[in-house]
Design a protein around this motif. Structure first.
Motif, PDB file in Angstrom:
ATOM      1  N   GLY A 171       0.778  -1.225   0.000  1.00 39.03           N
ATOM      2  CA  GLY A 171       0.000   0.000   0.000  1.00 39.03           C
ATOM      3  C   GLY A 171       0.807   1.271   0.000  1.00 39.03           C
ATOM      4  O   GLY A 171       0.293   2.343  -0.315  1.00 39.03           O
ATOM      5  N   LYS A 172       2.079   1.183   0.401  1.00 37.62           N
ATOM      6  CA  LYS A 172       2.999   2.331   0.422  1.00 37.62           C
ATOM      7  C   LYS A 172       2.555   3.453   1.361  1.00 37.62           C
ATOM      8  O   LYS A 172       3.078   4.563   1.275  1.00 37.62           O
ATOM      9  CB  LYS A 172       3.179   2.928  -0.989  1.00 37.62           C
ATOM     10  CG  LYS A 172       3.481   1.928  -2.081  1.00 37.62           C
ATOM     11  CD  LYS A 172       4.783   1.197  -1.861  1.00 37.62           C
ATOM     12  CE  LYS A 172       5.086   0.244  -3.017  1.00 37.62           C
ATOM     13  NZ  LYS A 172       6.278  -0.601  -2.733  1.00 37.62           N
ATOM     14  N   GLN A 173       1.639   3.155   2.295  1.00 33.77           N
ATOM     15  CA  GLN A 173       1.095   4.217   3.147  1.00 33.77           C
ATOM     16  C   GLN A 173       1.484   4.053   4.610  1.00 33.77           C
ATOM     17  O   GLN A 173       1.751   5.043   5.300  1.00 33.77           O
ATOM     18  CB  GLN A 173      -0.431   4.251   3.020  1.00 33.77           C
ATOM     19  CG  GLN A 173      -1.090   5.400   3.758  1.00 33.77           C
ATOM     20  CD  GLN A 173      -2.596   5.442   3.541  1.00 33.77           C
ATOM     21  OE1 GLN A 173      -3.169   4.565   2.884  1.00 33.77           O
ATOM     22  NE2 GLN A 173      -3.248   6.460   4.087  1.00 33.77           N
ATOM     23  N   TYR A 174       1.513   2.805   5.104  1.00 32.16           N
ATOM     24  CA  TYR A 174       1.753   2.563   6.520  1.00 32.16           C
ATOM     25  C   TYR A 174       2.905   1.572   6.696  1.00 32.16           C
ATOM     26  O   TYR A 174       3.133   0.713   5.844  1.00 32.16           O
ATOM     27  CB  TYR A 174       0.510   1.984   7.194  1.00 32.16           C
ATOM     28  CG  TYR A 174      -0.677   2.908   7.207  1.00 32.16           C
ATOM     29  CD1 TYR A 174      -0.710   4.023   8.050  1.00 32.16           C
ATOM     30  CD2 TYR A 174      -1.778   2.669   6.396  1.00 32.16           C
ATOM     31  CE1 TYR A 174      -1.804   4.872   8.074  1.00 32.16           C
ATOM     32  CE2 TYR A 174      -2.882   3.504   6.411  1.00 32.16           C
ATOM     33  CZ  TYR A 174      -2.889   4.613   7.250  1.00 32.16           C
ATOM     34  OH  TYR A 174      -3.973   5.444   7.268  1.00 32.16           O
ATOM     35  N   PRO A 175       3.605   1.644   7.833  1.00 35.95           N
ATOM     36  CA  PRO A 175       4.659   0.660   8.118  1.00 35.95           C
ATOM     37  C   PRO A 175       4.062  -0.670   8.553  1.00 35.95           C
ATOM     38  O   PRO A 175       2.841  -0.812   8.706  1.00 35.95           O
ATOM     39  CB  PRO A 175       5.452   1.316   9.249  1.00 35.95           C
ATOM     40  CG  PRO A 175       4.443   2.175   9.948  1.00 35.95           C
ATOM     41  CD  PRO A 175       3.514   2.684   8.870  1.00 35.95           C
ATOM     42  N   TYR A 176       4.952  -1.635   8.777  1.00 37.90           N
ATOM     43  CA  TYR A 176       4.526  -2.998   9.086  1.00 37.90           C
ATOM     44  C   TYR A 176       5.587  -3.648   9.959  1.00 37.90           C
ATOM     45  O   TYR A 176       6.790  -3.381   9.795  1.00 37.90           O
ATOM     46  CB  TYR A 176       4.358  -3.785   7.782  1.00 37.90           C
ATOM     47  CG  TYR A 176       3.802  -5.176   7.911  1.00 37.90           C
ATOM     48  CD1 TYR A 176       2.437  -5.399   7.909  1.00 37.90           C
ATOM     49  CD2 TYR A 176       4.637  -6.290   7.994  1.00 37.90           C
ATOM     50  CE1 TYR A 176       1.905  -6.681   7.993  1.00 37.90           C
ATOM     51  CE2 TYR A 176       4.130  -7.568   8.084  1.00 37.90           C
ATOM     52  CZ  TYR A 176       2.757  -7.761   8.081  1.00 37.90           C
ATOM     53  OH  TYR A 176       2.255  -9.034   8.176  1.00 37.90           O
ATOM     54  N   ILE A 177       5.156  -4.476  10.888  1.00 35.54           N
ATOM     55  CA  ILE A 177       6.093  -5.262  11.700  1.00 35.54           C
ATOM     56  C   ILE A 177       5.636  -6.713  11.714  1.00 35.54           C
ATOM     57  O   ILE A 177       4.439  -6.998  11.774  1.00 35.54           O
ATOM     58  CB  ILE A 177       6.202  -4.736  13.157  1.00 35.54           C
ATOM     59  CG1 ILE A 177       7.154  -5.634  13.976  1.00 35.54           C
ATOM     60  CG2 ILE A 177       4.849  -4.623  13.815  1.00 35.54           C
ATOM     61  CD1 ILE A 177       7.348  -5.216  15.420  1.00 35.54           C
ATOM     62  N   PHE A 178       6.608  -7.627  11.624  1.00 38.65           N
ATOM     63  CA  PHE A 178       6.316  -9.034  11.889  1.00 38.65           C
ATOM     64  C   PHE A 178       7.496  -9.611  12.655  1.00 38.65           C
ATOM     65  O   PHE A 178       8.612  -9.082  12.619  1.00 38.65           O
ATOM     66  CB  PHE A 178       6.050  -9.826  10.612  1.00 38.65           C
ATOM     67  CG  PHE A 178       7.237 -10.002   9.705  1.00 38.65           C
ATOM     68  CD1 PHE A 178       8.075 -11.094   9.824  1.00 38.65           C
ATOM     69  CD2 PHE A 178       7.494  -9.065   8.711  1.00 38.65           C
ATOM     70  CE1 PHE A 178       9.154 -11.271   8.984  1.00 38.65           C
ATOM     71  CE2 PHE A 178       8.577  -9.235   7.849  1.00 38.65           C
ATOM     72  CZ  PHE A 178       9.406 -10.333   7.977  1.00 38.65           C
ATOM     73  N   THR A 179       7.242 -10.691  13.391  1.00 37.49           N
ATOM     74  CA  THR A 179       8.286 -11.313  14.199  1.00 37.49           C
ATOM     75  C   THR A 179       8.556 -12.731  13.726  1.00 37.49           C
ATOM     76  O   THR A 179       7.689 -13.397  13.172  1.00 37.49           O
ATOM     77  CB  THR A 179       7.914 -11.340  15.691  1.00 37.49           C
ATOM     78  OG1 THR A 179       6.764 -12.177  15.878  1.00 37.49           O
ATOM     79  CG2 THR A 179       7.626  -9.939  16.211  1.00 37.49           C
ATOM     80  N   GLN A 180       9.768 -13.179  13.961  1.00 39.64           N
ATOM     81  CA  GLN A 180      10.188 -14.559  13.708  1.00 39.64           C
ATOM     82  C   GLN A 180      11.124 -14.959  14.840  1.00 39.64           C
ATOM     83  O   GLN A 180      12.292 -14.564  14.850  1.00 39.64           O
ATOM     84  CB  GLN A 180      10.889 -14.685  12.356  1.00 39.64           C
ATOM     85  CG  GLN A 180      11.523 -16.039  12.101  1.00 39.64           C
ATOM     86  CD  GLN A 180      10.510 -17.172  12.145  1.00 39.64           C
ATOM     87  OE1 GLN A 180       9.522 -17.172  11.417  1.00 39.64           O
ATOM     88  NE2 GLN A 180      10.748 -18.151  13.003  1.00 39.64           N
ATOM     89  N   CYS A 181      10.600 -15.701  15.800  1.00 39.83           N
ATOM     90  CA  CYS A 181      11.376 -16.038  16.999  1.00 39.83           C
ATOM     91  C   CYS A 181      12.210 -17.300  16.852  1.00 39.83           C
ATOM     92  O   CYS A 181      13.114 -17.540  17.654  1.00 39.83           O
ATOM     93  CB  CYS A 181      10.443 -16.175  18.196  1.00 39.83           C
ATOM     94  SG  CYS A 181       9.749 -14.614  18.758  1.00 39.83           S
ATOM     95  N   GLN A 182      11.899 -18.123  15.886  1.00 42.15           N
ATOM     96  CA  GLN A 182      12.675 -19.341  15.688  1.00 42.15           C
ATOM     97  C   GLN A 182      14.052 -18.988  15.114  1.00 42.15           C
ATOM     98  O   GLN A 182      14.140 -18.108  14.249  1.00 42.15           O
ATOM     99  CB  GLN A 182      11.927 -20.253  14.717  1.00 42.15           C
ATOM    100  CG  GLN A 182      12.369 -21.674  14.700  1.00 42.15           C
ATOM    101  CD  GLN A 182      11.435 -22.562  13.871  1.00 42.15           C
ATOM    102  OE1 GLN A 182      10.475 -22.088  13.265  1.00 42.15           O
ATOM    103  NE2 GLN A 182      11.701 -23.852  13.863  1.00 42.15           N
ATOM    104  N   ALA A 183      15.164 -19.516  15.608  1.00 44.18           N
ATOM    105  CA  ALA A 183      15.193 -20.592  16.575  1.00 44.18           C
ATOM    106  C   ALA A 183      15.317 -20.043  18.009  1.00 44.18           C
ATOM    107  O   ALA A 183      14.599 -20.480  18.920  1.00 44.18           O
ATOM    108  CB  ALA A 183      16.366 -21.518  16.284  1.00 44.18           C
ATOM    109  N   ILE A 184      16.198 -19.051  18.255  1.00 44.37           N
ATOM    110  CA  ILE A 184      16.373 -18.541  19.616  1.00 44.37           C
ATOM    111  C   ILE A 184      16.330 -17.016  19.635  1.00 44.37           C
ATOM    112  O   ILE A 184      17.101 -16.365  20.360  1.00 44.37           O
ATOM    113  CB  ILE A 184      17.681 -19.053  20.254  1.00 44.37           C
ATOM    114  CG1 ILE A 184      18.904 -18.649  19.423  1.00 44.37           C
ATOM    115  CG2 ILE A 184      17.635 -20.555  20.463  1.00 44.37           C
ATOM    116  CD1 ILE A 184      20.241 -18.923  20.138  1.00 44.37           C
ATOM    117  N   HIS A 185      15.395 -16.436  18.856  1.00 44.70           N
ATOM    118  CA  HIS A 185      15.276 -14.984  18.813  1.00 44.70           C
ATOM    119  C   HIS A 185      14.181 -14.442  19.736  1.00 44.70           C
ATOM    120  O   HIS A 185      14.051 -13.229  19.870  1.00 44.70           O
ATOM    121  CB  HIS A 185      14.998 -14.527  17.377  1.00 44.70           C
ATOM    122  CG  HIS A 185      16.115 -14.825  16.437  1.00 44.70           C
ATOM    123  ND1 HIS A 185      17.302 -14.108  16.431  1.00 44.70           N
ATOM    124  CD2 HIS A 185      16.240 -15.775  15.474  1.00 44.70           C
ATOM    125  CE1 HIS A 185      18.097 -14.595  15.497  1.00 44.70           C
ATOM    126  NE2 HIS A 185      17.484 -15.607  14.913  1.00 44.70           N
TER     127      HIS A 185
END
Length: 294
Positions: free
Chosen positions: A129-143
């Motif tokens: 959309g080029k309008q808003y930021p975004y966050i996602f997480t990836q905890c595997q393996a030890i994050h």
């Protein structure tokens, strides 16, 4: 049964292990941090709880503000990371004084930092959309230890609840059921349970994960998201302009689940959802988590 020491963890689950987490968090896109309070139920191991003098948790790049044990301020320390094992982070060592209870409550107020390896913050330019930021997480393996203090090893599993405050324009999903969809008989088409603050600047989402999970399955995604149901229990999430394409890509998931249930057991998570970043400049479809149960 005594747990063998996990070389990828600095925690001490052989003496104390987390059974439940309540995570109260606020996402700050401007500073690329999460401000949070984590409240843990911790079971002390052994016949004599007073013999356990410390609870040790894994952390990495977290600013720890305060620690309470059973509502009383607790003494704590953070170890200096081993230069040869920087990936292990720092051990948060919490002192237990005069404790005689087998179950205790630990509350930790903290803030993540931009060095959090579990979180990926995308600017608007990297979204469809080029309008808003975004966050996602990836905890595997030890994050996971960079997202919250935890016993970051698969031997420790815990239920969790979460309350997440986000900007009004954003939707948050987690590896858990929303309060509404967790209710028996609630329609999957309902959106995440949420409330809008009095100043109308933020929205609060609530989640519950009743199945104990290891820390690497703790996950969230937040941005301008829409959902599309592909079966009574399966849903996809993506940016509004991409959600139809993502639904088409995953339209056979229900068939996969039915075959898997015939071969093994009933799917225990209740819901099966797929947050997707199909429209980002990072490439084709990227699942935030293998099984986000929103």
């Amino acid at each position: 049964m005594t747990l063998a020491r996990d070389p990828s963890s600095l925690s001490n689950p052989d003496q104390a292990h987390i059974t439940h987490l309540f995570w109260d968090a606020s996402i700050n896109f401007d500073s690329k941090i999460i401000i949070a309070k984590a409240t843990y139920k911790v079971q002390l191991v052994g016949d004599d709880p007073s013999s356990v003098k410390h609870v040790k948790l894994d952390t990495a790049h977290l600013d720890i503000h305060s620690v309470y044990v059973d509502d009383a301020p607790a003494t704590f320390s953070l170890t200096v990371p081993d230069p040869q094992k920087l990936h292990l982070g720092s051990c948060l060592e919490i002192q237990l004084l005069h404790n005689t209870q087998s179950t205790i409550t630990i509350t930790i107020s903290y803030t993540t930092t931009p060095q959090c390896s579990a979180a990926q913050w995308l600017p608007p330019a990297q979204t469809a959309g080029k309008q808003y930021p975004y966050i996602f997480t990836q905890c595997q393996a030890i994050h996971a230890r960079s997202l919250l203090p935890c016993q970051d090893c698969p031997a420790v599993k815990f239920e969790y609840e979460a309350r997440v405050v986000v900007p009004k324009w954003a939707t948050c999903v987690m590896s858990a059921l929303s309060t509404d969809s967790a209710s028996e008989g609630a329609p999957l088409s309902s959106q995440s349970s949420s409330t809008t603050s009095s100043n109308n600047d933020t929205t609060t989402f609530h989640f519950h994960q009743p199945t104990p999970i290891p820390s690497y399955l703790f996950a969230l995604a937040c941005g301008q998201l829409s959902s599309h149901d592909i079966s009574p229990r399966c849903r996809v999430w993506s940016e509004p302009s991409m959600v139809a394409a993502v639904a088409y890509e995953f339209d056979q998931v229900e068939q996969f689940l039915e075959v898997a249930e015939e071969l093994t057991l009933e799917y225990q998570w209740g819901r099966r959802s797929f947050p997707s970043r199909r429209g980002s400049t990072r490439g084709s479809t990227l699942l935030v988590r293998k099984s986000s149960h929103q």
